[in-house]
Scaffold this motif. Structure first.
Motif, PDB file in Angstrom:
ATOM      1  N   ILE A 227      -1.430   9.539  -3.088  1.00 44.67           N
ATOM      2  CA  ILE A 227      -1.377   7.951  -2.662  1.00 44.67           C
ATOM      3  C   ILE A 227      -0.129   7.826  -2.024  1.00 44.67           C
ATOM      4  CG2 ILE A 227      -0.953   5.601  -3.580  1.00 44.67           C
ATOM      5  CD1 ILE A 227      -2.725   6.561  -6.103  1.00 44.67           C
ATOM      6  N   ILE A 228      -0.054   7.604  -0.783  1.00 48.70           N
ATOM      7  CA  ILE A 228       1.093   6.912   0.044  1.00 48.70           C
ATOM      8  C   ILE A 228       1.386   5.338  -0.032  1.00 48.70           C
ATOM      9  CG2 ILE A 228       2.316   7.193   2.131  1.00 48.70           C
ATOM     10  CD1 ILE A 228       0.592   9.563   2.836  1.00 48.70           C
TER      11      ILE A 228
ATOM     12  N   ILE B  91      -4.763   8.149   0.268  1.00 52.66           N
ATOM     13  CA  ILE B  91      -4.922   6.629   0.136  1.00 52.66           C
ATOM     14  C   ILE B  91      -3.680   6.143   0.573  1.00 52.66           C
ATOM     15  CG2 ILE B  91      -5.043   4.474  -1.348  1.00 52.66           C
ATOM     16  CD1 ILE B  91      -6.804   6.558  -3.283  1.00 52.66           C
ATOM     17  N   LEU B  92      -3.598   5.240   1.418  1.00 50.77           N
ATOM     18  CA  LEU B  92      -2.466   4.383   1.921  1.00 50.77           C
ATOM     19  C   LEU B  92      -2.644   2.995   1.319  1.00 50.77           C
ATOM     20  CD1 LEU B  92      -2.421   6.768   4.076  1.00 50.77           C
ATOM     21  CD2 LEU B  92      -1.177   5.361   5.687  1.00 50.77           C
ATOM     22  N   LEU B  93      -1.580   2.695   0.292  1.00 51.67           N
ATOM     23  CA  LEU B  93      -1.720   1.650  -0.425  1.00 51.67           C
ATOM     24  C   LEU B  93      -0.152   0.706  -0.422  1.00 51.67           C
ATOM     25  CD1 LEU B  93      -3.153   0.409  -2.894  1.00 51.67           C
ATOM     26  CD2 LEU B  93      -2.081   1.940  -4.464  1.00 51.67           C
ATOM     27  N   ASP B  94      -0.741  -0.566   0.081  1.00 51.15           N
ATOM     28  CA  ASP B  94       0.392  -1.532   0.053  1.00 51.15           C
ATOM     29  C   ASP B  94       0.814  -1.820  -1.398  1.00 51.15           C
ATOM     30  OD1 ASP B  94       2.152  -3.203   1.075  1.00 51.15           O
ATOM     31  OD2 ASP B  94       0.591  -4.904   1.292  1.00 51.15           O
TER      32      ASP B  94
ATOM     33  N   ILE C 250     -10.100   8.366   4.722  1.00 49.87           N
ATOM     34  CA  ILE C 250      -8.507   7.908   4.397  1.00 49.87           C
ATOM     35  C   ILE C 250      -8.947   6.544   4.095  1.00 49.87           C
ATOM     36  CG2 ILE C 250      -6.407   7.359   5.436  1.00 49.87           C
ATOM     37  CD1 ILE C 250      -6.872   9.744   7.273  1.00 49.87           C
ATOM     38  N   LEU C 251      -8.442   6.067   3.084  1.00 48.10           N
ATOM     39  CA  LEU C 251      -8.478   4.693   2.533  1.00 48.10           C
ATOM     40  C   LEU C 251      -7.181   3.959   2.782  1.00 48.10           C
ATOM     41  CD1 LEU C 251     -10.220   2.426   0.943  1.00 48.10           C
ATOM     42  CD2 LEU C 251      -9.193   3.461  -1.126  1.00 48.10           C
TER      43      LEU C 251
END
Ligand code: ADP
Length: 524
Positions: free
Chosen positions: A94-95, A65-68, A20-21
């Motif tokens: 992508i979340i 991927i959890l992406l700010d 998980i990124l």
């Protein structure tokens, strides 16, 4: 809100831990996320900027991927659109992490660049875990399906390979069984001509086992006198791949040699290159010996005939003179008993003379000594003359003769030889004509002259028609009709020497038609 729970499908041993990124420029948010998702069955990769995230994506695939969204330099939207452009990461979910869910603008934008979900900060730990778990689970299922599909494909490939090997082994077995079943010696050689295999017949015939015969050792079995000739032919076949066909003697176990026909054909690969040779030895010793003996016998017969006929000529000439003298000295009326006898002697001497001439012709033609004396002649007159000369025989046989002959057919031919041909054909028509009518016709244009002699006699069967022009071949029994089977052969040789043809059409019991066609030669 009650805590959200997710059941994860247990990880099969062959699947690696899902990665998980987590991408956030704010250290504390990043650490919080890491702490929330800290599980032994996850591998967490942390990135503090968009660039760092993209670097990780170059070398690794992620389950989610959890992406700010808000990051300096390169914001989450930019990072997401690059991720979606690359084939390898196009389908990685992508979340997005947004600061506030009151502002829906960034959320719409997030979906438009490929986000599958979003989370608002501050994060709800259970919601984060639950959502991540869903995507990880989906990822794992996908991986499992991929793995199963690969396993199925591999099994299918293995099965196909196994079948192919089985098929190859089967065809090789059949190939060898076939080679063992046939009575010839069968062998295979590589592209260089070195023998690699012989069927069992080889060892049975030569007494030499396969291991002692491979390579070029088998050459020992070829008769020393045939070896060089064979090797020359074999080398030439190896050079350009043409089919080898050589007659040679092979030694059998007892030491005697037998004649064999050696044949070999090249086996070619995909690109037509020679990959080997397939050969056979066929024993034709008995046939060859019989053939040689028959040839020798024919030669001896021809030699004997040549000598014998030559020797017979001198006494026959004397006999001829004596018969002439005897006949001249008698008066048909006064010597009514002796005269017919002397006439009979005269006729028999004539017959004997014709036979001797025929035999001499055979040896002349067989040794290529038939010489044509071409002169200007009228074929019409020639045919009429022969018919006139045959009047006695015609009357005796009771056959009526009709002539259909133009007044003149002038050409350049050998007069004597043509007389011989016509006399022969007419003689046969009388002899085999059963006393029925005989028709002789002659036609000519500026290219060819055609002479036809038709009788209504015994005829010739279809099987015999092709043979009657052969030497010493007769289609009738000697008891019914005399003859030696030379007339038609000689006629054909003469006609062909003048570039003509001779043919027969016939129906048994209805009669025969012989046609001689001669080119009208230009005056020379
Ligand atoms: P011969 O008549 O001496 O036997 P030929 O070479 O002239 O030899 O003829 C070969 C054979 O062809 C004859 O033995 C006979 O069987 C057949 N033959 C030739 N001419 C005729 C004919 N007009 N009708 C039927 N048979 C014929």
């Amino acid at each position: 809100m009650p805590p959200l729970t997710m059941t994860m499908t247990p990880l099969p041993p062959s699947l690696s831990k899902p990665s998980i990124l987590l991408v956030d420029d704010r250290e504390e948010d990043l650490l919080t996320l890491a702490e929330v998702l800290d599980r032994s069955d996850y591998e967490l990769i942390l990135a503090r900027s968009g660039q760092q995230a993209l670097r990780h994506l170059l070398s690794q695939d992620f389950a989610v991927i959890l992406l700010d969204v808000h990051m300096p330099m390169m914001d989450g939207f930019e990072v997401a659109s690059i991720i979606k452009q690359r084939d390898r990461s196009r389908y990685t979910p992508i979340i997005f992490l947004t600061a506030d869910d009151a502002d829906v603008g960034p959320i719409y934008r997030a979906y438009s660049v490929g986000a599958v979900d979003y989370l608002t900060k501050p994060i709800d730990r259970d919601v984060v875990r639950a959502k991540v778990a869903i995507f990880v689970d989906l990822h794992m299922k996908g991986e499992r399906i991929k793995q199963q599909a690969e396993a199925l494909l591999a099994a299918d490939r293995r099965e196909r390979e196994r079948k192919l090997v089985e098929l190859q082994q089967l065809s090789e077995r059949r190939y060898k069984n076939l080679a063992e079943a046939i009575p010839q010696i069968v062998w295979t050689a590589n592209a260089r001509g070195e023998v690699e295999y012989f069927n069992g017949r080889w060892a049975t015939y030569t007494g030499v086992p396969l291991r002692d015969a491979v390579g070029r050792a088998w050459l020992e079995m070829v008769h020393p006198e045939d070896r060089t000739r064979f090797l020359e032919a074999w080398t030439s076949a190896l050079e350009d791949g043409h089919t080898l066909e050589v007659e040679l003697r092979l030694r059998e176990e007892g030491g005697a040699y037998r004649w064999h026909l050696c044949r070999a054909v090249a086996e070619r690969g995909k690109d037509d290159e020679i990959i080997g040779w397939l050969g056979t030895y066929t024993d034709f010793h008995d046939l060859k010996t019989a053939h040689d003996e028959a040839r020798e016998a024919i030669r001896s017969r021809d030699d004997f005939l040549a000598v014998a006929t030559h020797e017979l000529r001198t006494p026959l000439a004397t006999l001829n003179l004596q018969a002439d003298g005897l006949l001249k000295g008698l008066d048909p009326k006064r010597d009514e008993r002796t005269y017919p006898r002397a006439e009979a002697v005269r006729r028999q001497v004539d017959r004997l003379e014709r036979l001797i001439e025929s035999l001499l012709d055979v040896s002349r033609i067989a040794s290529g000594r038939l010489q044509l004396a071409v002169e200007r002649c009228d074929l019409s007159a020639l045919v009429r003359d022969v018919c006139e000369r045959s009047r006695f025989e015609l009357e005796r046989a009771g056959s009526e003769l009709t002539l259909d002959i133009p007044s003149l057919v002038i050409g350049w031919w050998d007069r004597m030889r043509l007389e011989q041909v016509v006399l022969n054909l007419l003689g046969n028509a009388i002899k085999y004509g059963l006393g029925k009518p005989i028709a002789v016709s002659l036609t000519a244009d500026h290219e060819r002259a055609r002479l036809t002699i038709r009788d209504h006699g015994i005829g010739i069967s279809a099987a015999d028609r092709s043979k009657v022009f052969m030497r010493f071949v007769r289609a009738t029994s000697i008891d019914n009709y005399g003859g030696v089977g030379l007339g038609l052969w000689i006629a054909r040789q003469i006609v062909e020497a003048m570039d003509g043809t001779i043919e027969v059409e016939s129906v048994p019991d209805e009669g025969s038609t012989f046609t001689v066609s001669l080119p009208m030669p230009a005056q020379s």
